[in-house]
Write a protein that holds these residues in place. Structure first.
Motif, PDB file in Angstrom:
ATOM      1  N   THR A 134      -3.791   0.558  -8.914  1.00 51.33           N
ATOM      2  CA  THR A 134      -4.038  -0.407  -8.108  1.00 51.33           C
ATOM      3  C   THR A 134      -4.703  -1.449  -8.970  1.00 51.33           C
ATOM      4  O   THR A 134      -5.340  -1.576  -9.677  1.00 51.33           O
ATOM      5  N   PRO A 173      -3.814   6.100  -8.297  1.00 49.25           N
ATOM      6  CA  PRO A 173      -4.649   5.344  -8.048  1.00 49.25           C
ATOM      7  C   PRO A 173      -5.385   4.318  -8.856  1.00 49.25           C
ATOM      8  O   PRO A 173      -5.484   3.115  -8.658  1.00 49.25           O
ATOM      9  N   GLN A 188       0.772   5.845  -0.951  1.00 45.58           N
ATOM     10  CA  GLN A 188      -0.041   6.870  -1.298  1.00 45.58           C
ATOM     11  C   GLN A 188       0.251   7.165  -2.673  1.00 45.58           C
ATOM     12  O   GLN A 188       1.392   6.855  -3.268  1.00 45.58           O
ATOM     13  N   SER A 189      -0.612   7.910  -3.478  1.00 47.42           N
ATOM     14  CA  SER A 189      -0.425   8.502  -4.590  1.00 47.42           C
ATOM     15  C   SER A 189       0.815   9.520  -4.750  1.00 47.42           C
ATOM     16  O   SER A 189       1.040  10.343  -3.788  1.00 47.42           O
ATOM     17  N   LEU A 228       0.847  -1.155  -0.024  1.00 46.91           N
ATOM     18  CA  LEU A 228       0.081   0.101  -0.102  1.00 46.91           C
ATOM     19  C   LEU A 228       0.894   1.211  -0.178  1.00 46.91           C
ATOM     20  O   LEU A 228       1.876   1.411   0.852  1.00 46.91           O
ATOM     21  N   THR A 247      -1.563  -1.384  -4.147  1.00 42.89           N
ATOM     22  CA  THR A 247      -2.827  -0.391  -3.746  1.00 42.89           C
ATOM     23  C   THR A 247      -2.393   0.939  -3.700  1.00 42.89           C
ATOM     24  O   THR A 247      -1.318   0.991  -2.839  1.00 42.89           O
ATOM     25  N   SER A 278      -3.445   4.701  -2.556  1.00 40.27           N
ATOM     26  CA  SER A 278      -4.474   5.581  -1.996  1.00 40.27           C
ATOM     27  C   SER A 278      -4.352   6.948  -2.517  1.00 40.27           C
ATOM     28  O   SER A 278      -3.262   7.587  -2.775  1.00 40.27           O
ATOM     29  N   SER A 279      -5.494   7.653  -2.724  1.00 38.90           N
ATOM     30  CA  SER A 279      -5.553   8.994  -3.206  1.00 38.90           C
ATOM     31  C   SER A 279      -5.516   9.956  -2.160  1.00 38.90           C
ATOM     32  O   SER A 279      -5.535   9.704  -0.899  1.00 38.90           O
TER      33      SER A 279
END
Length: 115
Positions: A90, A87, A13-14, A11, A112, A114-115
């Motif tokens: 993903t 995102p 972040q963008s 995971l 993954t 995340s935005s």
């Protein structure tokens, strides 16, 4: 028998980065290319990038300038450096080994963003 072991998903972040690795072992010979494909939920598996045994690379347009594929022929390993992740990147990322006679797939690793 050939096995592909992928690692490096997770995971992020963008705008972040991840590096995927795929190591192939077993009865490996006459490699045409190794590469990465991905499958997002509800979508078909799609091509991301490949590297040939001679070192030539090809990318899908959506990742050009952000992803870099590289390989180590001595270790039958391929890497995917993913920068500036979005995102829409993903997906489950699958490694593929294409030999002259047949191809093999890894089990997949989840990425993954995340935005």
């Amino acid at each position: 028998q050939v096995q592909l072991v992928e690692s490096g998903g997770g995971l992020v972040q963008s705008g972040g980065s991840l590096r995927l690795s795929c190591a192939a072992s077993g009865s490996i010979f006459s490699i045409n290319y190794m590469g990465w494909y991905r499958q997002a939920p509800g979508k078909e598996r799609e091509f991301v990038a490949i590297i040939t045994s001679g070192g030539s690379t090809t990318y899908t347009d959506s990742v050009k300038g952000r992803f870099t594929i590289s390989g180590d022929n001595t270790k039958n390993t391929v890497y995917l450096q993913m920068n500036s992740l979005k995102p829409e990147d993903t997906a489950v990322y699958y490694c593929k080994l294409q030999m002259r006679v047949r191809g093999y797939w890894g089990q997949g690793t989840q990425v993954t963003v995340s935005s």
